[in-house]
Enzyme design. Structure first.
Site, mmCIF file in Angstrom:
data_model
loop_
_atom_site.group_PDB
_atom_site.id
_atom_site.type_symbol
_atom_site.label_atom_id
_atom_site.label_comp_id
_atom_site.label_asym_id
_atom_site.label_seq_id
_atom_site.Cartn_x
_atom_site.Cartn_y
_atom_site.Cartn_z
ATOM 1 N N CYS A 9 -17.631 -31.021 30.062
ATOM 2 C CA CYS A 9 -17.364 -29.681 30.588
ATOM 3 C C CYS A 9 -18.705 -28.999 30.844
ATOM 4 O O CYS A 9 -19.487 -28.775 29.917
ATOM 5 C CB CYS A 9 -16.520 -28.856 29.617
ATOM 6 S SG CYS A 9 -16.352 -27.137 30.148
ATOM 7 N N CYS A 54 -19.215 -25.766 28.849
ATOM 8 C CA CYS A 54 -19.515 -26.038 27.432
ATOM 9 C C CYS A 54 -20.975 -26.459 27.285
ATOM 10 O O CYS A 54 -21.641 -26.060 26.325
ATOM 11 C CB CYS A 54 -18.608 -27.139 26.889
ATOM 12 S SG CYS A 54 -16.959 -26.587 26.413
ATOM 13 N N HIS A 78 -14.080 -23.512 24.217
ATOM 14 C CA HIS A 78 -13.438 -24.071 25.421
ATOM 15 C C HIS A 78 -11.951 -23.733 25.475
ATOM 16 O O HIS A 78 -11.196 -24.075 24.576
ATOM 17 C CB HIS A 78 -13.616 -25.588 25.449
ATOM 18 C CG HIS A 78 -13.040 -26.220 26.673
ATOM 19 N ND1 HIS A 78 -13.762 -26.381 27.843
ATOM 20 C CD2 HIS A 78 -11.801 -26.693 26.934
ATOM 21 C CE1 HIS A 78 -12.990 -26.948 28.752
ATOM 22 N NE2 HIS A 78 -11.791 -27.154 28.240
ATOM 23 N N ASN A 116 -9.996 -16.912 38.380
ATOM 24 C CA ASN A 116 -9.288 -17.899 39.193
ATOM 25 C C ASN A 116 -8.612 -18.867 38.237
ATOM 26 O O ASN A 116 -9.265 -19.424 37.360
ATOM 27 C CB ASN A 116 -10.269 -18.644 40.102
ATOM 28 C CG ASN A 116 -10.936 -17.727 41.111
ATOM 29 O OD1 ASN A 116 -10.345 -16.732 41.527
ATOM 30 N ND2 ASN A 116 -12.154 -18.050 41.503
ATOM 31 N N GLY A 134 -7.910 -21.325 42.950
ATOM 32 C CA GLY A 134 -9.289 -21.620 43.329
ATOM 33 C C GLY A 134 -10.206 -21.930 42.162
ATOM 34 O O GLY A 134 -11.427 -21.856 42.299
ATOM 35 N N THR A 187 -12.355 -24.107 40.016
ATOM 36 C CA THR A 187 -13.023 -25.401 40.183
ATOM 37 C C THR A 187 -13.632 -25.913 38.884
ATOM 38 O O THR A 187 -13.887 -27.105 38.761
ATOM 39 C CB THR A 187 -14.123 -25.329 41.262
ATOM 40 O OG1 THR A 187 -15.096 -24.355 40.870
ATOM 41 C CG2 THR A 187 -13.548 -24.969 42.614
ATOM 42 N N HIS A 190 -12.959 -24.496 32.579
ATOM 43 C CA HIS A 190 -13.332 -23.793 31.341
ATOM 44 C C HIS A 190 -13.152 -22.326 31.688
ATOM 45 O O HIS A 190 -13.798 -21.822 32.638
ATOM 46 C CB HIS A 190 -14.783 -24.137 30.961
ATOM 47 C CG HIS A 190 -15.315 -23.427 29.752
ATOM 48 N ND1 HIS A 190 -15.885 -24.109 28.675
ATOM 49 C CD2 HIS A 190 -15.395 -22.110 29.438
ATOM 50 C CE1 HIS A 190 -16.286 -23.238 27.756
ATOM 51 N NE2 HIS A 190 -16.002 -22.011 28.199
ATOM 52 N N HIS A 210 -13.164 -18.701 32.698
ATOM 53 C CA HIS A 210 -14.285 -17.841 33.067
ATOM 54 C C HIS A 210 -13.802 -16.733 33.987
ATOM 55 O O HIS A 210 -12.797 -16.885 34.699
ATOM 56 C CB HIS A 210 -15.397 -18.638 33.752
ATOM 57 C CG HIS A 210 -14.943 -19.382 34.975
ATOM 58 N ND1 HIS A 210 -14.314 -20.603 34.897
ATOM 59 C CD2 HIS A 210 -15.014 -19.074 36.300
ATOM 60 C CE1 HIS A 210 -14.030 -21.024 36.122
ATOM 61 N NE2 HIS A 210 -14.425 -20.111 36.988
ATOM 62 N N HIS A 224 -15.339 -13.975 37.022
ATOM 63 C CA HIS A 224 -16.448 -13.655 37.913
ATOM 64 C C HIS A 224 -16.624 -12.138 37.928
ATOM 65 O O HIS A 224 -15.658 -11.405 38.156
ATOM 66 C CB HIS A 224 -16.140 -14.096 39.344
ATOM 67 C CG HIS A 224 -15.906 -15.564 39.508
ATOM 68 N ND1 HIS A 224 -16.851 -16.410 40.022
ATOM 69 C CD2 HIS A 224 -14.825 -16.335 39.234
ATOM 70 C CE1 HIS A 224 -16.369 -17.645 40.065
ATOM 71 N NE2 HIS A 224 -15.135 -17.625 39.592
#
Ligand code: 5GP
Ligand code: ZN
Length: 114
Positions: free
Chosen positions: A5, A8, A47, A87, A93, A95, A98, A100, A102
């Site tokens: 990952c 990670c 994670h 996302n 979307g 990709t 893990h 997250h 934005h």
């Protein structure tokens, strides 16, 4: 830490990143492919594959939002505004599997997104 990952590995310091915020639970760094003048990726150090993997009552989402608030102030986009985006999954979307968010700012963010 999940095997292979990338986030990670960034959290573990194994892959370098331009870190803008860190606390016991959260790490934030500049996106390698920025979509706005300010584009920061905010991750939990633990994670989770996506927001769908977060158990009910887990404090991780609140922690991410609090970090976003602090980073927005530091980056000077708190007054002008910003967008905080998650996302989730293929159609969302996502990709990197893990969890997250934005944090995007420094320009007017169009709506609706593509
Ligand atoms: P997603 O498409 O999963 O919502 O967002 C993943 C984001 O991570 C993308 O915006 C991508 O540019 C960013 N990203 C992927 N790999 C790396 C990396 O190794 N370093 C940094 N700083 N950002 C990355
Ligand atoms: Zn991970």
């Amino acid at each position: 830490m999940a095997e292979d990952c990338i986030f990670c590995k960034i959290a573990a310091g194994e892959i370098p990143a331009d870190v803008v915020y860190e606390d016991d639970h959260i790490l934030a760094f500049r996106d390698i492919n920025p979509q706005a003048p300010v584009h920061i990726v905010i991750i939990p150090k633990t994670h989770f594959q996506s927001i769908m993997s977060v158990p009910a009552g887990d404090p991780v989402i609140g922690r991410i939002h609090q970090a976003a608030n602090r980073i927005a102030l530091r980056e000077g986009i708190a007054d002008t505004g910003f967008r905080l985006v998650n996302n989730c999954g293929e159609d969302g979307g996502q990709t990197v599997p893990h969890l997250h968010y934005h944090l995007l700012g420094g320009r007017y963010m169009e709506w609706p997104p593509g």
